[in-house]
Every structure is written in C-alpha cells, then in structure tokens.
Design a protein around this motif. Structure first.
Motif, PDB file in Angstrom:
ATOM      1  N   GLU A  51      93.677  49.855  39.707  1.00 40.42           N
ATOM      2  CA  GLU A  51      92.956  48.674  39.237  1.00 40.42           C
ATOM      3  C   GLU A  51      91.872  49.069  38.233  1.00 40.42           C
ATOM      4  OE1 GLU A  51      90.036  45.291  41.200  1.00 40.42           O
ATOM      5  OE2 GLU A  51      91.750  46.022  42.353  1.00 40.42           O
ATOM      6  N   ALA A  52      91.111  50.116  38.560  1.00 42.28           N
ATOM      7  CA  ALA A  52      90.060  50.563  37.651  1.00 42.28           C
ATOM      8  C   ALA A  52      90.641  51.032  36.331  1.00 42.28           C
ATOM      9  CB  ALA A  52      89.253  51.687  38.311  1.00 42.28           C
ATOM     10  N   LYS A  53      91.752  51.754  36.396  1.00 38.14           N
ATOM     11  CA  LYS A  53      92.383  52.248  35.172  1.00 38.14           C
ATOM     12  C   LYS A  53      92.932  51.109  34.328  1.00 38.14           C
ATOM     13  CE  LYS A  53      95.922  54.380  32.798  1.00 38.14           C
ATOM     14  NZ  LYS A  53      97.169  53.842  32.245  1.00 38.14           N
ATOM     15  N   ASP A  54      93.446  50.044  35.006  1.00 41.20           N
ATOM     16  CA  ASP A  54      93.973  48.891  34.285  1.00 41.20           C
ATOM     17  C   ASP A  54      92.891  48.246  33.433  1.00 41.20           C
ATOM     18  OD1 ASP A  54      94.561  45.873  34.019  1.00 41.20           O
ATOM     19  OD2 ASP A  54      96.491  46.706  34.617  1.00 41.20           O
ATOM     20  N   VAL A  55      91.666  48.160  33.973  1.00 37.08           N
ATOM     21  CA  VAL A  55      90.571  47.513  33.244  1.00 37.08           C
ATOM     22  C   VAL A  55      89.958  48.456  32.220  1.00 37.08           C
ATOM     23  CG1 VAL A  55      88.284  46.469  33.459  1.00 37.08           C
ATOM     24  CG2 VAL A  55      90.077  45.916  35.122  1.00 37.08           C
ATOM     25  N   LEU A  56      89.582  49.670  32.667  1.00 38.68           N
ATOM     26  CA  LEU A  56      88.872  50.582  31.761  1.00 38.68           C
ATOM     27  C   LEU A  56      89.801  51.203  30.727  1.00 38.68           C
ATOM     28  CD1 LEU A  56      86.468  52.399  34.258  1.00 38.68           C
ATOM     29  CD2 LEU A  56      86.151  50.256  33.000  1.00 38.68           C
ATOM     30  N   GLY A  57      91.102  51.166  30.973  1.00 39.42           N
ATOM     31  CA  GLY A  57      92.045  51.705  30.002  1.00 39.42           C
ATOM     32  C   GLY A  57      92.459  50.721  28.938  1.00 39.42           C
ATOM     33  N   ASP A  58      91.974  49.481  29.048  1.00 38.80           N
ATOM     34  CA  ASP A  58      92.267  48.440  28.055  1.00 38.80           C
ATOM     35  C   ASP A  58      90.968  48.098  27.321  1.00 38.80           C
ATOM     36  OD1 ASP A  58      92.318  45.490  27.197  1.00 38.80           O
ATOM     37  OD2 ASP A  58      94.423  45.849  27.653  1.00 38.80           O
ATOM     38  N   LYS A  59      90.943  48.264  26.002  1.00 35.54           N
ATOM     39  CA  LYS A  59      89.700  48.103  25.244  1.00 35.54           C
ATOM     40  C   LYS A  59      89.093  46.707  25.422  1.00 35.54           C
ATOM     41  CE  LYS A  59      90.690  51.540  21.647  1.00 35.54           C
ATOM     42  NZ  LYS A  59      89.679  52.482  22.134  1.00 35.54           N
ATOM     43  N   GLU A  60      89.936  45.653  25.390  1.00 32.61           N
ATOM     44  CA  GLU A  60      89.409  44.300  25.506  1.00 32.61           C
ATOM     45  C   GLU A  60      88.869  44.023  26.904  1.00 32.61           C
ATOM     46  OE1 GLU A  60      92.943  42.310  24.248  1.00 32.61           O
ATOM     47  OE2 GLU A  60      92.176  41.972  22.225  1.00 32.61           O
ATOM     48  N   LYS A  61      89.627  44.440  27.916  1.00 31.45           N
ATOM     49  CA  LYS A  61      89.161  44.235  29.290  1.00 31.45           C
ATOM     50  C   LYS A  61      87.887  45.026  29.558  1.00 31.45           C
ATOM     51  CE  LYS A  61      93.618  43.314  31.494  1.00 31.45           C
ATOM     52  NZ  LYS A  61      94.618  43.844  32.431  1.00 31.45           N
ATOM     53  N   ARG A  62      87.840  46.263  29.058  1.00 28.57           N
ATOM     54  CA  ARG A  62      86.654  47.092  29.294  1.00 28.57           C
ATOM     55  C   ARG A  62      85.430  46.485  28.625  1.00 28.57           C
ATOM     56  NH1 ARG A  62      86.086  53.664  28.234  1.00 28.57           N
ATOM     57  NH2 ARG A  62      83.914  53.831  28.943  1.00 28.57           N
ATOM     58  N   ALA A  63      85.594  45.993  27.410  1.00 21.91           N
ATOM     59  CA  ALA A  63      84.455  45.391  26.716  1.00 21.91           C
ATOM     60  C   ALA A  63      83.952  44.168  27.475  1.00 21.91           C
ATOM     61  CB  ALA A  63      84.862  45.009  25.290  1.00 21.91           C
ATOM     62  N   ALA A  64      84.884  43.347  27.960  1.00 21.76           N
ATOM     63  CA  ALA A  64      84.482  42.159  28.713  1.00 21.76           C
ATOM     64  C   ALA A  64      83.833  42.545  30.042  1.00 21.76           C
ATOM     65  CB  ALA A  64      85.694  41.264  28.952  1.00 21.76           C
ATOM     66  N   TYR A  65      84.396  43.540  30.688  1.00 19.92           N
ATOM     67  CA  TYR A  65      83.836  43.993  31.971  1.00 19.92           C
ATOM     68  C   TYR A  65      82.431  44.556  31.780  1.00 19.92           C
ATOM     69  CZ  TYR A  65      83.125  46.877  36.127  1.00 19.92           C
ATOM     70  OH  TYR A  65      82.599  47.460  37.251  1.00 19.92           O
ATOM     71  N   ASP A  66      82.222  45.361  30.712  1.00 24.26           N
ATOM     72  CA  ASP A  66      80.893  45.903  30.440  1.00 24.26           C
ATOM     73  C   ASP A  66      79.884  44.784  30.186  1.00 24.26           C
ATOM     74  OD1 ASP A  66      81.795  48.459  30.763  1.00 24.26           O
ATOM     75  OD2 ASP A  66      81.968  48.910  28.626  1.00 24.26           O
ATOM     76  N   ALA A  67      80.306  43.776  29.440  1.00 20.64           N
ATOM     77  CA  ALA A  67      79.406  42.652  29.173  1.00 20.64           C
ATOM     78  C   ALA A  67      79.062  41.921  30.474  1.00 20.64           C
ATOM     79  CB  ALA A  67      80.055  41.691  28.177  1.00 20.64           C
ATOM     80  N   LEU A  68      80.060  41.752  31.334  1.00 18.87           N
ATOM     81  CA  LEU A  68      79.822  41.115  32.628  1.00 18.87           C
ATOM     82  C   LEU A  68      78.871  41.954  33.477  1.00 18.87           C
ATOM     83  CD1 LEU A  68      80.421  39.029  34.846  1.00 18.87           C
ATOM     84  CD2 LEU A  68      82.432  40.409  35.451  1.00 18.87           C
ATOM     85  N   ALA A  69      79.083  43.263  33.493  1.00 17.92           N
ATOM     86  CA  ALA A  69      78.219  44.143  34.285  1.00 17.92           C
ATOM     87  C   ALA A  69      76.780  44.086  33.787  1.00 17.92           C
ATOM     88  CB  ALA A  69      78.750  45.575  34.227  1.00 17.92           C
ATOM     89  N   ASP A  70      76.603  43.992  32.475  1.00 14.12           N
ATOM     90  CA  ASP A  70      75.241  43.867  31.925  1.00 14.12           C
ATOM     91  C   ASP A  70      74.570  42.583  32.404  1.00 14.12           C
ATOM     92  OD1 ASP A  70      75.401  46.262  30.599  1.00 14.12           O
ATOM     93  OD2 ASP A  70      76.041  45.377  28.699  1.00 14.12           O
ATOM     94  N   ARG A  71      75.315  41.478  32.377  1.00 12.55           N
ATOM     95  CA  ARG A  71      74.742  40.197  32.820  1.00 12.55           C
ATOM     96  C   ARG A  71      74.411  40.241  34.304  1.00 12.55           C
ATOM     97  NH1 ARG A  71      77.876  35.110  30.190  1.00 12.55           N
ATOM     98  NH2 ARG A  71      76.232  34.092  31.401  1.00 12.55           N
ATOM     99  N   VAL A  72      75.285  40.890  35.089  1.00 17.34           N
ATOM    100  CA  VAL A  72      75.031  40.995  36.525  1.00 17.34           C
ATOM    101  C   VAL A  72      73.802  41.855  36.775  1.00 17.34           C
ATOM    102  CG1 VAL A  72      75.937  41.928  38.692  1.00 17.34           C
ATOM    103  CG2 VAL A  72      77.423  40.607  37.184  1.00 17.34           C
ATOM    104  N   ALA A  73      73.665  42.956  36.014  1.00 15.30           N
ATOM    105  CA  ALA A  73      72.518  43.848  36.186  1.00 15.30           C
ATOM    106  C   ALA A  73      71.206  43.134  35.846  1.00 15.30           C
ATOM    107  CB  ALA A  73      72.693  45.099  35.327  1.00 15.30           C
ATOM    108  N   ARG A  74      71.219  42.318  34.801  1.00 18.17           N
ATOM    109  CA  ARG A  74      69.999  41.598  34.424  1.00 18.17           C
ATOM    110  C   ARG A  74      69.605  40.574  35.484  1.00 18.17           C
ATOM    111  NH1 ARG A  74      72.417  41.724  29.202  1.00 18.17           N
ATOM    112  NH2 ARG A  74      73.206  39.590  29.476  1.00 18.17           N
ATOM    113  N   GLY A  75      70.627  40.009  36.140  1.00 14.39           N
ATOM    114  CA  GLY A  75      70.320  38.995  37.140  1.00 14.39           C
ATOM    115  C   GLY A  75      70.180  39.548  38.538  1.00 14.39           C
TER     116      GLY A  75
END
Length: 320
Positions: A51-75
């Motif tokens: 599952e982790a490789k599916d997300v982090l191995g795809d540029k679009e999914k990884r970019a979206a996931y990183d953006a989500l993680a940033d929003r979660v970290a701020r909140g």
C-alpha cells in the motif's frame, strides 16, 4: 479511520528519492513476503508495504498525500478517527489500473480506499493504463553440494493472483529452476517474466529467488569460503603429520599438519570454496582430540607424557 504514515511503513524519510523508495520496498518485500518470511504478521506487513509503495511510487498520489499530510500536521494529527479535510484532493488526478501490482487495492486499508481508491471513478482511465508487472521475491533452500555443483529442480511457491471478482487470492504454482554451479548464500536468481502479469500489454515482472544453503554436517559457509573442523591427535599436533581430508566437491586431499600445531590453527586450501571470479577457500580449523585413557597402555603413555613434560604449565598465564 486511521491516518496511514506511508513513509514510516517503508522506513524512509519524506525527502527520499524515487529510487530510495523502490530500494526500501524491495528490501522489505524480501523480508516479509509470505514465501520468504517466518514472521507471524508477514501477510499484514506485506499489505502495508504494498500500500505504501502504491502511493509513494506514484508521483501524483505522493504529491497529494504529502499535501494532505501537511494539512493534517498544521491542524494536529487526530488520535482517534481521522477524517480528510474538505477539498484535500483538489487539483490532483490519480491513475491506477485494475489489478495492478502485487495486490488489488481492495485488499488495502480503509484509509487508502477512502483517499485514493475512489479516485479511479473520478478520473482514472483504466482502459488506457499501462504498467509493467510487479517483481516477486521468494527463497529457495538447497544443499551445499547442489550449490557447488549446480542442479535443476522443481519449486512450488505460493503466488498471489486476482480472481474473477477482482479479489486477491493465494494459489500454488510449480516452476522448474536451474541453479548454476557456484551460487552462494544470499545470491538472487532472476526468473524473467515469472512475477505479476503486466497491464495494458506491458511485460510481466520478474521473480527473484534468494538462495539459502541448508546446514551441512561437515562444512560451515561464510560468504564464498567454507570452514571445516579437522580433528587431530596430540601426537599429530606435536610432531606434525600428513592427514587425509574430504573435499566438498568430492574426493580426498592430503594436507600437512605442521609440527607444534595448536587447537584453533587454520590451514587454508586455496580455491576449494565457492567458484567465481575470485574463488573462495576451504579453511581447516584444527581441533586436538584427546585419546581416552581407557586401557593400561593408554594410562601408562599419559603418565610418561606427564613426566616428560613436567616443566610445562598450561596455566602459567593465570598467575597461579
């Protein structure tokens, strides 16, 4: 649902390159694949890794996931039930073909299905998706003699396939494997095209077999070298001798034990280990075997030896 930390799952930093992500995945796949691992949670760990490789191995999914993680970290990351913030995926389009990779995403977590699984219905072009099949890893245990001489044998493995309903299933398959002479522990044998099928006409992945060598009653393996304990008598150790030694490839060689040899001394037989550009060696570890004092003659011989060597104190270094 639980927020999934995909970087922790693969053991990489957020700044990891694509190549570092792939290497981390391969390392963990070799460790936790059910054909290799004896860990009780191997199948669950393998799902998390996939599952982790599916997300982090795809540029679009990884970019979206990183953006989500940033929003979660701020909140502040929630300790209980995680809910994605509204519009978290605005501006991103994810692409995932059907039954791609080592497991269909139906086998992944609720977090993945909620965050990325629905993206297929929002814009992925399944019929145009093209991807090479995933590589698989397994282990094969062979005897030392087979490793040195080479062998062809059949191997039955558990492989994950996708059934007609799109669900991952495990089934057994049998392959004929040719083991080349000189293969050593930890080496990988690549079987091209024996991994997961590709999608959209792309080739299948490969199967990598990690070679393991079963314990041997005489020889111990260390990288490309072999070690064997060679028992000798006290007389052979003290006076020197020529003794016969079996070799791992068959046959017998005569080796010279030097006078005043001691237990633990190593004798080297060059090139008698694993074959290769730099062949390994066979090391003989001398072990002095004491004859039992189970007869009058043996006891008299020990008494004479004790008298002749009365000035020798093996415990002198102890200060007593």
């Amino acid at each position: 649902m639980e927020f999934k930390d995909y970087y922790s799952a693969l053991g990489v930093e957020r700044t990891a390159s694509d190549d570092e992500v792939r290497k981390a995945y391969r390392k963990l796949a070799r460790k936790y694949h059910p054909d290799v691992s004896k860990e009780p949670d191997a199948e669950q760990r393998m799902r998390d890794i996939n599952e982790a490789k599916d997300v982090l191995g795809d540029k679009e999914k990884r970019a979206a996931y990183d953006a989500l993680a940033d929003r979660v970290a701020r909140g502040g990351r929630p300790e209980g039930d995680f809910q994605p913030p509204p519009g978290w995926d605005t501006g991103y389009e994810f692409h995932r073909g059907p039954r791609q990779g080592p497991a269909d995403h139906a086998d992944f977590s609720e977090f993945f299905s909620s965050m990325f699984g629905d993206a297929e219905r929002r814009g992925a072009t399944r019929q145009n998706y093209r991807a090479r099949g995933e590589d698989h890893h397994a282990a094969i245990e062979i005897t030392l003699e087979d490793a040195l001489n080479g062998i062809e044998r059949e191997l039955t493995l558990r492989a994950q396939v996708i059934d007609a309903q799109g669900h991952p299933q495990w089934e057994n398959r049998t392959l004929s494997v040719k083991i080349p002479p000189g293969v050593h522990p930890g080496q990988f044998i690549r079987l091209a095209g024996q991994g997961m099928p590709g999608h959209g006409g792309e080739p299948a992945g490969d199967l990598y077999l990690e070679v393991r060598i079963a314990p041997h009653k005489l020889y111990r393996v260390e990288e490309r070298d072999l070690y064997m304990t060679l028992p000798i008598t006290p007389a052979e150790a003290a006076l020197g001798a020529k003794v016969e030694v079996p070799t791992p490839t068959g046959g017998v060689v005569e080796v010279t034990v030097p006078p005043n040899a001691r237990g633990g001394m190593k004798l080297r037989l060059k090139g008698r280990g694993f074959a290769g550009k730099t062949p390994g060696d066979l090391y003989l570890l001398l072990e002095i075997a004491l004859p039992p004092a189970d007869s009058e003659a043996a006891r008299n011989a020990y008494a004479q030896l004790a008298q002749a060597t009365s000035s020798f104190n093996p415990r002198q270094h102890l200060g007593v």
